[in-house]
Design a protein around this motif. Structure first.
Motif, PDB file in Angstrom:
ATOM      1  N   ARG A   1     -11.634  -5.531  54.962  1.00 24.59           N
ATOM      2  CA  ARG A   1     -12.665  -4.851  54.169  1.00 24.59           C
ATOM      3  C   ARG A   1     -11.976  -4.148  53.016  1.00 24.59           C
ATOM      4  O   ARG A   1     -11.093  -3.322  53.220  1.00 24.59           O
ATOM      5  CB  ARG A   1     -13.441  -3.861  55.027  1.00 24.59           C
ATOM      6  CG  ARG A   1     -14.551  -3.211  54.231  1.00 24.59           C
ATOM      7  CD  ARG A   1     -15.697  -2.743  55.069  1.00 24.59           C
ATOM      8  NE  ARG A   1     -16.398  -3.762  55.824  1.00 24.59           N
ATOM      9  CZ  ARG A   1     -17.398  -4.492  55.345  1.00 24.59           C
ATOM     10  NH1 ARG A   1     -17.784  -4.345  54.109  1.00 24.59           N
ATOM     11  NH2 ARG A   1     -17.995  -5.373  56.111  1.00 24.59           N
ATOM     12  N   VAL A   2     -12.393  -4.505  51.800  1.00 24.34           N
ATOM     13  CA  VAL A   2     -11.782  -3.970  50.580  1.00 24.34           C
ATOM     14  C   VAL A   2     -12.770  -3.019  49.923  1.00 24.34           C
ATOM     15  O   VAL A   2     -13.953  -3.343  49.751  1.00 24.34           O
ATOM     16  CB  VAL A   2     -11.393  -5.113  49.609  1.00 24.34           C
ATOM     17  CG1 VAL A   2     -10.825  -4.545  48.321  1.00 24.34           C
ATOM     18  CG2 VAL A   2     -10.382  -6.036  50.266  1.00 24.34           C
ATOM     19  N   TYR A   3     -12.277  -1.844  49.554  1.00 24.53           N
ATOM     20  CA  TYR A   3     -13.099  -0.811  48.919  1.00 24.53           C
ATOM     21  C   TYR A   3     -12.749  -0.697  47.453  1.00 24.53           C
ATOM     22  O   TYR A   3     -11.581  -0.817  47.058  1.00 24.53           O
ATOM     23  CB  TYR A   3     -12.881   0.535  49.611  1.00 24.53           C
ATOM     24  CG  TYR A   3     -13.334   0.534  51.047  1.00 24.53           C
ATOM     25  CD1 TYR A   3     -14.598   0.991  51.388  1.00 24.53           C
ATOM     26  CD2 TYR A   3     -12.503   0.072  52.068  1.00 24.53           C
ATOM     27  CE1 TYR A   3     -15.033   0.994  52.704  1.00 24.53           C
ATOM     28  CE2 TYR A   3     -12.916   0.063  53.375  1.00 24.53           C
ATOM     29  CZ  TYR A   3     -14.188   0.516  53.689  1.00 24.53           C
ATOM     30  OH  TYR A   3     -14.618   0.503  54.980  1.00 24.53           O
ATOM     31  N   ARG A   4     -13.772  -0.464  46.644  1.00 26.45           N
ATOM     32  CA  ARG A   4     -13.615  -0.277  45.201  1.00 26.45           C
ATOM     33  C   ARG A   4     -14.551   0.835  44.749  1.00 26.45           C
ATOM     34  O   ARG A   4     -15.609   1.020  45.356  1.00 26.45           O
ATOM     35  CB  ARG A   4     -13.947  -1.549  44.422  1.00 26.45           C
ATOM     36  CG  ARG A   4     -13.017  -2.695  44.642  1.00 26.45           C
ATOM     37  CD  ARG A   4     -13.476  -3.940  43.866  1.00 26.45           C
ATOM     38  NE  ARG A   4     -12.612  -5.060  44.132  1.00 26.45           N
ATOM     39  CZ  ARG A   4     -12.724  -5.872  45.174  1.00 26.45           C
ATOM     40  NH1 ARG A   4     -13.677  -5.694  46.061  1.00 26.45           N
ATOM     41  NH2 ARG A   4     -11.881  -6.865  45.352  1.00 26.45           N
ATOM     42  N   ILE A   5     -14.185   1.509  43.673  1.00 26.85           N
ATOM     43  CA  ILE A   5     -15.113   2.460  43.076  1.00 26.85           C
ATOM     44  C   ILE A   5     -16.039   1.619  42.202  1.00 26.85           C
ATOM     45  O   ILE A   5     -15.583   0.901  41.294  1.00 26.85           O
ATOM     46  CB  ILE A   5     -14.387   3.536  42.264  1.00 26.85           C
ATOM     47  CG1 ILE A   5     -13.590   4.426  43.216  1.00 26.85           C
ATOM     48  CG2 ILE A   5     -15.378   4.359  41.454  1.00 26.85           C
ATOM     49  CD1 ILE A   5     -12.807   5.515  42.561  1.00 26.85           C
ATOM     50  N   ALA A   6     -17.342   1.690  42.501  1.00 19.75           N
ATOM     51  CA  ALA A   6     -18.318   0.881  41.776  1.00 19.75           C
ATOM     52  C   ALA A   6     -18.531   1.475  40.388  1.00 19.75           C
ATOM     53  O   ALA A   6     -18.518   2.696  40.211  1.00 19.75           O
ATOM     54  CB  ALA A   6     -19.646   0.854  42.540  1.00 19.75           C
ATOM     55  N   ALA A   7     -18.723   0.605  39.417  1.00 16.99           N
ATOM     56  CA  ALA A   7     -19.000   1.055  38.056  1.00 16.99           C
ATOM     57  C   ALA A   7     -20.360   1.746  38.048  1.00 16.99           C
ATOM     58  O   ALA A   7     -21.294   1.271  38.696  1.00 16.99           O
ATOM     59  CB  ALA A   7     -18.997  -0.121  37.096  1.00 16.99           C
ATOM     60  N   PRO A   8     -20.486   2.862  37.307  1.00 16.88           N
ATOM     61  CA  PRO A   8     -21.779   3.537  37.269  1.00 16.88           C
ATOM     62  C   PRO A   8     -22.829   2.659  36.619  1.00 16.88           C
ATOM     63  O   PRO A   8     -22.538   1.906  35.694  1.00 16.88           O
ATOM     64  CB  PRO A   8     -21.519   4.808  36.430  1.00 16.88           C
ATOM     65  CG  PRO A   8     -20.219   4.570  35.755  1.00 16.88           C
ATOM     66  CD  PRO A   8     -19.475   3.513  36.506  1.00 16.88           C
ATOM     67  N   ALA A   9     -24.040   2.737  37.128  1.00 26.63           N
ATOM     68  CA  ALA A   9     -25.136   1.926  36.582  1.00 26.63           C
ATOM     69  C   ALA A   9     -25.436   2.397  35.171  1.00 26.63           C
ATOM     70  O   ALA A   9     -25.579   3.582  34.919  1.00 26.63           O
ATOM     71  CB  ALA A   9     -26.367   2.055  37.467  1.00 26.63           C
ATOM     72  N   SER A  10     -25.490   1.468  34.226  1.00 32.04           N
ATOM     73  CA  SER A  10     -25.776   1.850  32.833  1.00 32.04           C
ATOM     74  C   SER A  10     -27.283   2.028  32.669  1.00 32.04           C
ATOM     75  O   SER A  10     -28.074   1.234  33.132  1.00 32.04           O
ATOM     76  CB  SER A  10     -25.241   0.804  31.870  1.00 32.04           C
ATOM     77  OG  SER A  10     -25.714  -0.477  32.239  1.00 32.04           O
ATOM     78  N   ALA A  11     -27.643   3.089  31.970  1.00 30.82           N
ATOM     79  CA  ALA A  11     -29.066   3.419  31.813  1.00 30.82           C
ATOM     80  C   ALA A  11     -29.663   2.757  30.611  1.00 30.82           C
ATOM     81  O   ALA A  11     -29.078   2.379  29.683  1.00 30.82           O
ATOM     82  CB  ALA A  11     -29.244   4.917  31.702  1.00 30.82           C
TER      83      ALA A  11
END
Length: 156
Positions: free
Chosen positions: A146-156
């Motif tokens: 299981r690989v974890y990443r910081i997800a890119a913030p959703a662009s508004a």
């Protein structure tokens, strides 16, 4: 740019103008500013005599000549050593950097890089990164686990 703070205890070199000066301090960045600074002859003499390696004076003599010599002497002072207490990256900063990489990181990789146990890494993920820092972690099952990443913030 070199800026000199003239205080009661001598001259201090700064890289940028300070936000505020203490009472009695004067900031100068050029010989012209030193000429116009409200410095008494007694204070100029004390500044001169506080410099390392200069021949001590008992009298001011020619004020203009003293200011010229004082400016040349302070410009010749060596740059101060960088502060040794510069912030060292924390383990948390290292974990965040690992999670920001395109390949992400597994719990085992983070545990091995930090010296933490696996349950501590999971606690940091859920408590510190998610709850306290508000980061969004994405995980995916891959070949290496299981690989974890910081997800890119959703662009508004």
């Amino acid at each position: 740019m070199r800026i000199y703070i003239i205080g009661n205890d001598g001259i201090t070199l700064c890289r940028e103008a300070p936000a505020a000066l203490d009472e009695g301090e004067i900031a100068v960045a050029s010989s012209g500013e030193l000429y116009t600074a409200p410095l008494s002859g007694k204070r100029l003499l004390a500044l001169w005599n506080a410099l390392p390696g200069v021949e001590k004076r008992k009298k001011v003599g020619n004020r203009k000549a003293l200011i010229d010599e004082l400016w040349l002497a302070i410009e010749a002072l060596p740059d101060p050593e960088p502060e040794s207490d510069a912030k060292r990256p924390s383990k948390q900063d290292g974990v965040i950097a690992m999670l920001r990489r395109p390949e992400g990181a597994t719990i085992e990789e983070v545990a091995s890089a930090t010296g933490w146990q696996r349950h501590t890494v999971r606690g940091v993920f859920s408590g510190t990164l998610k709850k306290k820092l508000g980061l969004t972690l994405a995980s995916a099952k891959e070949e290496r686990g299981r690989v974890y990443r910081i997800a890119a913030p959703a662009s508004a």
